[in-house]
Design a protein around this motif. Structure first.
Motif, mmCIF file in Angstrom:
data_model
loop_
_atom_site.group_PDB
_atom_site.id
_atom_site.type_symbol
_atom_site.label_atom_id
_atom_site.label_comp_id
_atom_site.label_asym_id
_atom_site.label_seq_id
_atom_site.Cartn_x
_atom_site.Cartn_y
_atom_site.Cartn_z
ATOM 1 N N LYS A 1 -9.606 -2.247 -18.658
ATOM 2 C CA LYS A 1 -10.524 -1.806 -17.614
ATOM 3 C C LYS A 1 -11.254 -0.534 -18.030
ATOM 4 C CE LYS A 1 -12.302 -1.845 -13.456
ATOM 5 N NZ LYS A 1 -13.125 -2.945 -12.937
ATOM 6 N N CYS A 2 -10.534 0.375 -18.708
ATOM 7 C CA CYS A 2 -11.115 1.647 -19.125
ATOM 8 C C CYS A 2 -12.168 1.445 -20.217
ATOM 9 C CB CYS A 2 -10.008 2.576 -19.620
ATOM 10 S SG CYS A 2 -10.572 4.210 -20.103
ATOM 11 N N ARG A 3 -11.925 0.507 -21.143
ATOM 12 C CA ARG A 3 -12.840 0.311 -22.270
ATOM 13 C C ARG A 3 -14.044 -0.538 -21.888
ATOM 14 N NH1 ARG A 3 -11.311 -2.763 -25.685
ATOM 15 N NH2 ARG A 3 -9.299 -3.490 -24.887
ATOM 16 N N LEU A 4 -13.798 -1.644 -21.162
ATOM 17 C CA LEU A 4 -14.869 -2.593 -20.895
ATOM 18 C C LEU A 4 -15.705 -2.227 -19.689
ATOM 19 C CD1 LEU A 4 -13.003 -5.961 -21.588
ATOM 20 C CD2 LEU A 4 -14.286 -4.519 -23.174
ATOM 21 N N LYS A 5 -15.168 -1.389 -18.787
ATOM 22 C CA LYS A 5 -15.869 -0.943 -17.578
ATOM 23 C C LYS A 5 -16.161 -2.104 -16.609
ATOM 24 C CE LYS A 5 -16.069 3.171 -19.352
ATOM 25 N NZ LYS A 5 -15.122 4.197 -18.903
ATOM 26 N N THR A 6 -16.781 -3.175 -17.124
ATOM 27 C CA THR A 6 -17.185 -4.273 -16.244
ATOM 28 C C THR A 6 -16.054 -5.248 -15.963
ATOM 29 O OG1 THR A 6 -17.956 -5.522 -18.175
ATOM 30 C CG2 THR A 6 -19.572 -4.153 -17.024
ATOM 31 N N SER A 7 -14.904 -5.074 -16.623
ATOM 32 C CA SER A 7 -13.790 -6.007 -16.426
ATOM 33 C C SER A 7 -13.333 -6.002 -14.977
ATOM 34 C CB SER A 7 -12.623 -5.617 -17.338
ATOM 35 O OG SER A 7 -11.479 -6.347 -17.012
ATOM 36 N N ASP A 8 -13.016 -7.192 -14.443
ATOM 37 C CA ASP A 8 -12.537 -7.285 -13.061
ATOM 38 C C ASP A 8 -11.014 -7.286 -12.998
ATOM 39 O OD1 ASP A 8 -12.147 -9.697 -14.212
ATOM 40 O OD2 ASP A 8 -13.028 -10.916 -12.614
ATOM 41 N N VAL A 9 -10.382 -6.872 -14.092
ATOM 42 C CA VAL A 9 -8.921 -6.788 -14.133
ATOM 43 C C VAL A 9 -8.505 -5.415 -13.640
ATOM 44 C CG1 VAL A 9 -6.896 -6.825 -15.625
ATOM 45 C CG2 VAL A 9 -8.775 -8.409 -16.054
ATOM 46 N N ASP A 10 -7.639 -5.377 -12.646
ATOM 47 C CA ASP A 10 -7.168 -4.112 -12.095
ATOM 48 C C ASP A 10 -5.672 -4.186 -11.839
ATOM 49 O OD1 ASP A 10 -8.839 -1.809 -11.719
ATOM 50 O OD2 ASP A 10 -10.113 -3.028 -10.430
ATOM 51 N N VAL A 11 -5.019 -3.044 -11.939
ATOM 52 C CA VAL A 11 -3.602 -2.934 -11.575
ATOM 53 C C VAL A 11 -3.546 -2.467 -10.122
ATOM 54 C CG1 VAL A 11 -1.440 -1.718 -11.989
ATOM 55 C CG2 VAL A 11 -2.832 -2.465 -13.922
ATOM 56 N N VAL A 12 -3.137 -3.363 -9.227
ATOM 57 C CA VAL A 12 -3.024 -3.057 -7.801
ATOM 58 C C VAL A 12 -1.557 -2.788 -7.490
ATOM 59 C CG1 VAL A 12 -3.448 -3.852 -5.459
ATOM 60 C CG2 VAL A 12 -5.006 -4.524 -7.297
ATOM 61 N N ALA A 13 -1.272 -1.601 -6.998
ATOM 62 C CA ALA A 13 0.102 -1.189 -6.711
ATOM 63 C C ALA A 13 0.269 -0.925 -5.222
ATOM 64 C CB ALA A 13 0.460 0.058 -7.514
ATOM 65 N N VAL A 14 1.510 -0.811 -4.808
ATOM 66 C CA VAL A 14 1.834 -0.507 -3.409
ATOM 67 C C VAL A 14 2.282 0.947 -3.331
ATOM 68 C CG1 VAL A 14 3.309 -1.065 -1.442
ATOM 69 C CG2 VAL A 14 2.521 -2.877 -2.964
ATOM 70 N N LEU A 15 1.709 1.683 -2.414
ATOM 71 C CA LEU A 15 2.057 3.082 -2.172
ATOM 72 C C LEU A 15 2.780 3.187 -0.840
ATOM 73 C CD1 LEU A 15 1.713 6.088 -3.042
ATOM 74 C CD2 LEU A 15 -0.383 6.108 -1.710
ATOM 75 N N VAL A 16 3.966 3.783 -0.858
ATOM 76 C CA VAL A 16 4.798 3.904 0.347
ATOM 77 C C VAL A 16 5.079 5.376 0.594
ATOM 78 C CG1 VAL A 16 6.875 3.039 1.499
ATOM 79 C CG2 VAL A 16 5.898 1.760 -0.403
ATOM 80 N N ASP A 17 5.067 5.787 1.859
ATOM 81 C CA ASP A 17 5.433 7.160 2.185
ATOM 82 C C ASP A 17 6.764 7.161 2.940
ATOM 83 O OD1 ASP A 17 5.004 6.470 4.817
ATOM 84 O OD2 ASP A 17 3.186 7.656 5.076
ATOM 85 N N PRO A 18 7.355 8.340 3.160
ATOM 86 C CA PRO A 18 8.666 8.391 3.821
ATOM 87 C C PRO A 18 8.678 7.850 5.242
ATOM 88 C CG PRO A 18 8.244 10.443 2.653
ATOM 89 C CD PRO A 18 6.965 9.668 2.631
ATOM 90 N N LEU A 19 7.487 7.648 5.854
ATOM 91 C CA LEU A 19 7.430 7.045 7.179
ATOM 92 C C LEU A 19 7.372 5.525 7.107
ATOM 93 C CD1 LEU A 19 4.884 9.441 8.943
ATOM 94 C CD2 LEU A 19 7.366 9.581 8.877
ATOM 95 N N HIS A 20 7.542 4.992 5.877
ATOM 96 C CA HIS A 20 7.550 3.548 5.641
ATOM 97 C C HIS A 20 6.181 2.911 5.861
ATOM 98 C CE1 HIS A 20 12.067 2.771 5.380
ATOM 99 N NE2 HIS A 20 11.941 4.065 5.545
ATOM 100 N N ARG A 21 5.112 3.699 5.792
ATOM 101 C CA ARG A 21 3.769 3.128 5.839
ATOM 102 C C ARG A 21 3.373 2.713 4.434
ATOM 103 N NH1 ARG A 21 1.076 8.041 9.116
ATOM 104 N NH2 ARG A 21 2.151 9.121 7.417
ATOM 105 N N LYS A 22 2.664 1.607 4.340
ATOM 106 C CA LYS A 22 2.363 1.020 3.031
ATOM 107 C C LYS A 22 0.859 0.807 2.883
ATOM 108 C CE LYS A 22 6.790 -1.432 3.109
ATOM 109 N NZ LYS A 22 7.447 -2.762 3.087
#
Length: 362
Positions: free
Chosen positions: A98-119
């Motif tokens: 993604k960093c090199r090609l810029k136009t690539s539609d490949v992304d790393v999608v992650a889950v972010l959680v906080d101590p209140l259990h919101r995601k």
């Protein structure tokens, strides 16, 4: 050259001793950082989410640019990352592409959680920035950060973390003793023996005879009861054109293969993906259709998320052929035919069952 190309044993030992002294007394910024113990609230949350391998990524003070709504990103310099092996080889390759090609539609999608259990879902990328000196510096960034992840929510998280453990949602330690495990299993068994049918595990149902005969004709195997439900008005609405099946009402949840689950999850997350699970659907009159199975995730006001499986594509034709009405009870079964996912359902008994034509063949 100040030293000979081949060092003697004494010179090698002397060099190693100097390096060791420099490491013991030297700058903390260059020395390797020992792994930190994960905080208790994180361990308990990981237990609830079946998580593993906690790693400290970064400790930083938020800059003005990190909370700038126009920029909408959190910057993490790669040289400040504590445990650098938090990514898998595949994730590193995707981020690099993604960093090199810029136009690539490949992304790393992650889950972010906080101590209140919101995601939240966040996109992790790397930005490489050239300097005037000719060198290059890199930062990891979270982009597409949700608006609710603000300084006020962070302050609330800190207050929540400072509360006594008994007032938080985490009630049990991460590692249970043998006695606690036996006690937990005994409670579950008592609840199952005496308990509510909505929460207790459902034993596999025997497939009806007409389904077994149909499977024999189609070389089918592995019948599983997917859902029993009464049709709602929305299920027969021609403008919607879909059958909704809440995932928490699915009886035998292992009716999908790992590949099918991955395809459905990818379609649900990426939206634009052209990957779909196309299955066959058969009724007791041996009429056959192709249906597209998808999953829709819907956020609630509480911050939680509910999911439903849906049949789309040819559902209106199936409703017309079987004369479905609001309130009709149906049973939906799954089975495999030559490795392909198939569904069969028991429609309500009425004369209109015999009307209608098959819209497409398996």
């Amino acid at each position: 050259m100040k030293r000979p190309l081949v060092e003697s044993e004494e010179e090698k030992q002397s060099t190693q001793l100097k390096k060791r002294k420099k490491y013991d007394s030297g700058s903390t910024s260059k020395s390797p950082v020992p792994p930190r113990e994960a905080p208790l609230w994180l361990l308990n949350m990981m237990r609830e989410m079946n998580g593993y391998e906690p790693k400290l990524v970064i400790e930083k003070t938020l800059f003005k640019s990190d909370i700038n709504r126009t920029l909408g990103r959190l910057a993490m310099p790669t040289n400040h990352v504590v445990e650098k092996d938090f990514l898998t080889a595949t994730e590193e390759r995707m981020i690099d592409e993604k960093c090199r090609l810029k136009t690539s539609d490949v992304d790393v999608v992650a889950v972010l959680v906080d101590p209140l259990h919101r995601k939240w879902n966040v996109v992790l990328r790397r930005w490489d920035m050239a300097k005037d000196s000719g060198n290059c510096s890199s930062i990891f960034v979270f982009v597409k950060l949700p608006l609710r992840f603000s300084s006020s929510s962070l302050a609330e998280c800190k207050r929540r973390m400072k509360r006594p453990l008994c007032k938080r949602r985490m009630k049990r330690p991460l590692v249970e003793s043998e006695e606690e495990k036996q006690s937990t299993q005994l409670k579950k068994r008592k609840k199952y023996d005496s308990g509510s049918t909505s929460k207790s595990p459902v034993p596999p149902r025997e497939a009806p005879l007409w389904l077994l005969n149909m499977m024999r004709e189609m070389n089918g195997y592995e019948p599983k009861l997917v859902i029993e439900k009464n049709l709602f008005k929305s299920d027969i609405n021609r403008n919607l054109g879909r059958l909704a099946m809440p995932t928490n009402h699915v009886v035998e949840k292992d009716f999908l293969t790992a590949t099918e689950e991955r395809m459905i999850d990818e379609k649900c997350r990426l939206k634009t993906s052209d990957v779909d699970v196309v299955a066959g659907l058969v009724d007791p009159l041996h009429r056959k259709w192709n249906v597209v199975l998808r999953r829709w995730d819907m956020a609630k006001d509480s911050g939680n998320c509910s999911s439903i499986f849906v049949f789309v594509s040819t559902w209106n034709s199936i409703v017309d052929a079987n004369g479905f009405k609001e309130g009709d009870p149906i049973e939906l079964w799954s089975f495999r035919s030559q490795g392909r996912l198939c569904f069969a359902f028991v429609p309500p008994r009425r004369s209109s069952l015999c009307s209608g034509q098959c819209s497409s063949a398996l």
